[in-house]
Write an enzyme that holds these catalytic residues in place. Structure first.
Site, mmCIF file in Angstrom:
data_model
loop_
_atom_site.group_PDB
_atom_site.id
_atom_site.type_symbol
_atom_site.label_atom_id
_atom_site.label_comp_id
_atom_site.label_asym_id
_atom_site.label_seq_id
_atom_site.Cartn_x
_atom_site.Cartn_y
_atom_site.Cartn_z
ATOM 1 N N TYR A 64 0.855 -1.196 0.000
ATOM 2 C CA TYR A 64 0.000 0.000 0.000
ATOM 3 C C TYR A 64 0.884 1.237 0.000
ATOM 4 O O TYR A 64 1.881 1.280 0.720
ATOM 5 C CB TYR A 64 -0.910 0.014 1.236
ATOM 6 C CG TYR A 64 -2.360 -0.115 0.825
ATOM 7 C CD1 TYR A 64 -2.963 0.890 0.078
ATOM 8 C CD2 TYR A 64 -3.109 -1.233 1.151
ATOM 9 C CE1 TYR A 64 -4.279 0.774 -0.340
ATOM 10 C CE2 TYR A 64 -4.422 -1.352 0.737
ATOM 11 C CZ TYR A 64 -5.002 -0.341 -0.016
ATOM 12 O OH TYR A 64 -6.287 -0.455 -0.431
ATOM 13 N N GLU A 66 -0.528 4.839 -0.474
ATOM 14 C CA GLU A 66 -1.326 6.061 -0.720
ATOM 15 C C GLU A 66 -0.466 7.291 -0.461
ATOM 16 O O GLU A 66 0.384 7.302 0.420
ATOM 17 C CB GLU A 66 -2.561 6.069 0.176
ATOM 18 C CG GLU A 66 -3.625 5.130 -0.319
ATOM 19 C CD GLU A 66 -4.935 5.271 0.437
ATOM 20 O OE1 GLU A 66 -4.996 6.047 1.395
ATOM 21 O OE2 GLU A 66 -5.888 4.575 0.057
ATOM 22 N N ASP A 241 -6.392 14.876 -23.960
ATOM 23 C CA ASP A 241 -6.345 13.446 -23.648
ATOM 24 C C ASP A 241 -5.668 12.771 -24.841
ATOM 25 O O ASP A 241 -6.271 12.572 -25.897
ATOM 26 C CB ASP A 241 -7.783 12.941 -23.449
ATOM 27 C CG ASP A 241 -7.853 11.436 -23.227
ATOM 28 O OD1 ASP A 241 -6.820 10.758 -23.371
ATOM 29 O OD2 ASP A 241 -8.953 10.948 -22.929
ATOM 30 N N THR A 270 -3.326 7.167 -21.583
ATOM 31 C CA THR A 270 -3.146 5.789 -21.159
ATOM 32 C C THR A 270 -1.693 5.438 -21.475
ATOM 33 O O THR A 270 -1.032 6.128 -22.259
ATOM 34 C CB THR A 270 -4.052 4.811 -21.944
ATOM 35 O OG1 THR A 270 -3.834 5.014 -23.336
ATOM 36 C CG2 THR A 270 -5.518 5.039 -21.631
ATOM 37 N N LYS A 273 -1.604 1.937 -25.037
ATOM 38 C CA LYS A 273 -2.011 1.907 -26.456
ATOM 39 C C LYS A 273 -0.744 2.118 -27.306
ATOM 40 O O LYS A 273 0.171 1.297 -27.220
ATOM 41 C CB LYS A 273 -3.079 2.961 -26.704
ATOM 42 C CG LYS A 273 -4.329 2.802 -25.815
ATOM 43 C CD LYS A 273 -5.399 3.772 -26.248
ATOM 44 C CE LYS A 273 -6.390 4.157 -25.173
ATOM 45 N NZ LYS A 273 -7.392 3.189 -24.822
ATOM 46 N N ARG A 279 -1.044 -1.689 -18.817
ATOM 47 C CA ARG A 279 -2.348 -1.023 -18.714
ATOM 48 C C ARG A 279 -2.249 0.023 -17.618
ATOM 49 O O ARG A 279 -1.858 -0.279 -16.500
ATOM 50 C CB ARG A 279 -3.445 -2.012 -18.322
ATOM 51 C CG ARG A 279 -3.613 -3.193 -19.226
ATOM 52 C CD ARG A 279 -4.993 -3.778 -19.076
ATOM 53 N NE ARG A 279 -5.940 -2.882 -19.700
ATOM 54 C CZ ARG A 279 -6.122 -2.781 -21.015
ATOM 55 N NH1 ARG A 279 -5.440 -3.542 -21.839
ATOM 56 N NH2 ARG A 279 -6.981 -1.932 -21.500
#
Ligand code: PLP
Length: 472
Positions: A64, A66, A241, A270, A273, A279
């Site tokens: 974790y 954060e 974007d 992203t 692509k 991903r």
């Protein structure tokens, strides 16, 4: 014969998985076999390198973290800090951005981070401050009510879905369509191109807080300098974007007016692509928005995925190598060869061609819906996806278009000659398919589908996928 490192790594991983749940190991092996066999023309997909894939399967998944580098809500994040800082450094250097935030788990998440960062920067709202310390999906109805009232129904102007925009640019059922009062700009009905005068007119009338550029299915370059001038003329924050074409920006195919980074206030993408990474998503911005962007987690994102950030660092390092520029220019050369091959055989293309990685075939020219065409091509071993064309009479479900793209086949090594053969296969299937009794049904001779399947396999045989990976 001794196995190479890649084969050993993947074989060993599968052996360890097989000892626990053999069906998962089998499915992973079957996925590689399927990917090796299919002529993949999905414009948003690619093949990540073995190093990128392997960077994801490890102990970082257990951590974790954060917060952000050096400012975590959890102890023991020094190694996560290392990979997050590395990924951010590679992203900044690659794209020439002042700040990079590499935590978004996907493109949609990256856009959400950007929207909330812009809102926090531009609008004074106590409810928003409250939301920043809790995740948005934990807000109550009353919180949302206060938020919307305080935010004052802010406006977003983005490219319409049927012109090639993405549903996160203000469309229902995405949350962006609920957060914002949205209006869209389309493309010129005669040319299929963005009409910048019309965008400027819409911006003057609507006065958006955010002007969004970027697309999922627009086969042309966008002039980001002009878009920024339009944003400035109405005091809007300009967001791009670049999910689809980030690889072309990274590979310096899109430069000057067509590189969004120097022109936009904030850029999202992203990583999986045309950029050919794992991903995920990332956000780039200047110093003014950096603090707000870094609040992405826990504002809208769950805990970071350190194993994916490690893979982003690897993939971004690959994209900084000189051969990536060559890859990016081959993507476009291939898309143009594919478009020319289709046009020469009589296909109808939106905008009449392409100058990026994708081609949008208007299959009404073959008397088909997008759904019929997509299925007929799939029966023939050609993987594409249906997509609306501008002013599509068949709507977003059946559609009248087929979107094809070249990043994946270019990674495999196919070149312009193979693109012409691919155009031949696509045209053969579409011209021999006839519509059935509904918008989903079609008639295609199975013998022809088989023949094309074989031809597609022969075409791919000379370009093995992951040639260094032998699963035995
Ligand atoms: N933005 C654009 C322009 C896209 O094309 C996509 C995906 O298709 C996304 C965002 C969403 O990306 P993801 O599926 O990673 O959430």
């Amino acid at each position: 014969m001794s196995l190479n490192a890649e084969s050993t790594a993947f074989r060993s991983a599968l052996e360890v998985i097989r000892a626990v749940e053999p069906r998962v190991a089998d499915a992973i092996g079957a996925e590689l076999a399927d990917q090796r066999e299919s002529l993949k023309l999905i414009a948003s997909e690619n093949y990540a390198s073995p190093a990128t894939l392997l960077a994801m399967g490890n102990w970082f998944s257990d951590k974790y973290a954060e917060g952000t580098v050096g400012r975590r809500f959890y102890a023991g994040c020094q190694n996560v800090d290392t990979v997050e800082a590395l990924a951010a450094e590679h992203a900044r250097e690659l794209f020439g951005a002042a700040h990079a935030y590499v935590q978004p788990h996907s493109g949609i998440d990256a856009n959400l981070v950007a929207f909330w960062a812009i809102l926090a920067d531009r609008v004074e709202s106590p409810a928003l401050k409250k939301a920043q310390v809790r995740q948005v999906n934990e807000l109550t109805e009353a919180d949302w009510f206060a938020l919307r009232r305080e935010l004052g129904n802010q406006r977003m102007l983005g490219m319409s879905l049927d012109a090639g925009g993405h549903l996160t640019h203000g469309f229902r059922p995405n949350i962006s369509g609920k957060m914002f009062d949205q209006r869209s700009y389309g493309t010129d009905p005669a040319t299929g191109l963005i009409d910048y005068d019309k965008v400027a007119e819409a911006a003057r009338e609507f006065k958006p807080l955010i002007l969004v550029a970027g697309y999922s299915a627009y086969p042309r370059k966008v002039n980001f300098r002009i878009m920024r001038e339009i944003a400035d003329s109405v005091g809007a924050t300009f967001m791009v974007d670049m999910a689809h074409f980030a690889g072309l920006v990274a590979g310096k195919v899109f430069t000057g007016d067509f590189d969004p980074v120097p022109h936009a206030h904030i850029v999202t993408t992203t990583t999986h692509k045309s950029l050919r990474g794992p991903r995920g998503g990332l956000v780039l911005c200047g110093p003014e928005l950096a603090d707000q962007v870094d609040r992405g987690c826990p504002m809208v994102l769950g805990g970071p995925l350190p194993h994916v950030m490690a893979a982003k660092a690897v993939a971004l390092a690959e994209a900084r190598r000189p051969d990536f520029a060559d890859y990016a220019s081959r993507i476009v050369a291939n898309a143009q060869a594919l478009a020319e091959g289709l046009l020469r055989r009589g296909a109808k293309l939106v905008t009449g061609g392409t100058d990026n990685h994708l081609v949008l075939i208007d299959v009404s020219g073959y008397g088909l819906t997008g759904r019929q065409a997509e299925r007929a091509l799939l029966d023939s071993g050609i993987v594409t996806n249906r997509n609306a064309v501008p002013q599509d009479p068949n709507g977003a479900w059946y559609t009248s278009g087929i979107r094809i793209g070249t990043p994946a086949l270019t990674t495999r090594g196919l070149g312009t000659a193979e693109m012409d053969s691919t155009a031949e296969l696509i045209h053969t299937v579409l011209s021999q398919t006839t519509p059935g009794e509904s918008k989903a049904k079609y008639v295609l001779d199975p013998a022809l589908a088989d023949k094309v399947n074989k031809q597609a396999s022969e075409l791919l045989a000379g370009f093995p996928l992951y040639p260094g990976v032998d699963l035995g």
